[in-house]
Design a protein around this motif. Structure first.
Motif, mmCIF file in Angstrom:
data_model
loop_
_atom_site.group_PDB
_atom_site.id
_atom_site.type_symbol
_atom_site.label_atom_id
_atom_site.label_comp_id
_atom_site.label_asym_id
_atom_site.label_seq_id
_atom_site.Cartn_x
_atom_site.Cartn_y
_atom_site.Cartn_z
ATOM 1 N N THR A 66 5.749 3.656 2.918
ATOM 2 C CA THR A 66 5.772 2.911 1.814
ATOM 3 C C THR A 66 6.684 2.939 0.741
ATOM 4 O O THR A 66 6.634 2.137 -0.076
ATOM 5 C CB THR A 66 4.056 3.135 0.956
ATOM 6 N N THR A 126 0.678 0.341 -4.112
ATOM 7 C CA THR A 126 0.460 1.440 -2.985
ATOM 8 C C THR A 126 -0.605 2.531 -3.519
ATOM 9 O O THR A 126 -0.093 3.101 -4.618
ATOM 10 C CB THR A 126 1.727 1.959 -2.367
ATOM 11 N N TRP A 136 -2.456 5.457 3.495
ATOM 12 C CA TRP A 136 -2.156 4.803 2.494
ATOM 13 C C TRP A 136 -2.783 3.168 2.703
ATOM 14 O O TRP A 136 -2.790 2.673 3.685
ATOM 15 C CB TRP A 136 -0.480 4.415 2.308
ATOM 16 N N THR A 175 -1.806 -0.837 0.867
ATOM 17 C CA THR A 175 -0.822 -1.512 -0.152
ATOM 18 C C THR A 175 -1.247 -2.871 -0.370
ATOM 19 O O THR A 175 -1.742 -3.618 0.679
ATOM 20 C CB THR A 175 0.642 -1.481 0.506
#
Length: 339
Positions: free
Chosen positions: A94, A268, A278, A280
């Motif tokens: 990310t 994120t 994660w 996003t």
């Protein structure tokens, strides 16, 4: 007579004290006196202990040699180049400011708007870190299409190249602006636009990324691009490039000249108590000034998991938010490997 004997005894004691001062100081303890007498007898049997000149002469020369040896070792340590390892900075897919040599293998499926049909791409992407501040990117798409106006086809898509420069990366996490990364992206029209594998025009895209930290688990970026086409461009040939398409009812096969601002805001989140590494969320907005200010709004959602420090897998879904889009949806998966 007694006076002379006292004087002689006093002189003898004085000479003994001068000759053996340790005995004089320690004479209060009878055991120490006996010990000192034994030591004296041992030393008397080895007179070379006191007469050898080598020890006093050699001692001063040892210290410069030790100092020189220590200085040489210190200089050698200072001249060593710093070594980096992947354990110092684990993979974070990310983070666009993380310049690592990596390889991405992506599979993308696209449902096109205006009844055009569908296409898809196997995307082979590579990043090469030239140094801590310069990164090269290259992408080879292999596509297939099933369009309403022509027969199915497969082949190479539009080649992509990019150069990115890390202008600033802030080490203080308390500051809002954490990084600045300009760059330039280039798309070459190597795919067939008629068969839905390319855009039929080259695109030059200056790029700027401003990254901000909101908290330890939330990061926001501002990605700004100016998209310039060298001839008329067909958006459905590269549906992941957000270029507004013609409205429904118009012939979208003609293409259009592109002079647009493309703005993305990836947000994120790295949850601490979830299986995912994660998530996003990216609002994606494009305004084409060359075509009566046509606009395209999208939302991209990505979720990913890092399994090892150098290997991650992600899936993404892109949905249109208005009728000026070239897509009904995009779904993709990709694997990311660093070296």
């Amino acid at each position: 007579m007694m006076h002379k004997m006292s004087s002689s005894l006093l002189c003898l004691l004085t000479l003994s004290a001068l000759a053996f001062p340790s005995t004089a100081l320690a004479a209060n303890d009878p055991e120490d006196v006996l010990l000192d007498e034994d030591v004296r007898r041992d030393l008397a049997s080895r007179p070379e202990t006191f007469s050898s000149p080598e020890l006093p002469a050699a001692a001063p020369s040892v210290l410069p040699d030790l100092r020189l040896s220590n200085s040489t070792s210190l200089l050698h340590e200072l001249q060593k180049k710093p070594q980096t390892s992947k354990t110092d900075e684990p993979l974070d897919p990310t983070d666009p400011l993380q310049f690592m040599t990596s390889f991405r293998l992506g599979l993308e499926f696209n449902d096109l708007s205006n009844g055009e049909g569908s296409n898809g791409f196997l995307r082979l992407q590579g990043n090469m870190a030239l140094n801590p501040k310069m990164l090269l990117h290259a992408e080879l798409p292999l596509g297939w299409s099933n369009l309403s106006h022509t027969s199915s086809d497969a082949g190479i898509g539009d080649l992509r190249f990019a150069f990115y420069y890390l202008g600033k990366r802030e080490s203080d996490s308390r500051k809002l602006i954490q990084g600045v990364m300009p760059g330039v992206e280039l798309i070459l029209p190597t795919g067939s636009a008629t068969n839905g594998l390319g855009g039929d025009a080259g695109l030059l895209i200056p790029y700027l990324n401003l990254q901000m930290n909101v908290s330890e688990t939330v990061t926001i970026s501002n990605v700004l691009r100016y998209v310039h086409s060298f001839s008329r461009y067909r958006p459905a040939g590269n549906p992941d490039i957000n270029v507004p398409t013609s409205s429904k009812g118009r012939n979208s096969q003609d293409g259009k000249t592109v002079r647009e601002i493309w703005w993305q805001i990836p947000v994120t989140v790295k949850p601490e108590d979830m299986w995912l590494t994660w998530m996003t969320f990216t609002p994606d907005m494009a305004w084409n000034f060359q075509d009566n200010m046509t606009r395209s709004y999208r939302l991209d959602i990505e979720a990913g998991k890092t399994f090892k420090e150098d290997f991650s897998v992600a899936a993404n879904l892109t949905l249109p938010l208005n009728s000026g889009n070239a897509i009904n949806w995009i779904f993709g998966i990709q694997a990311i490997l660093t070296f």
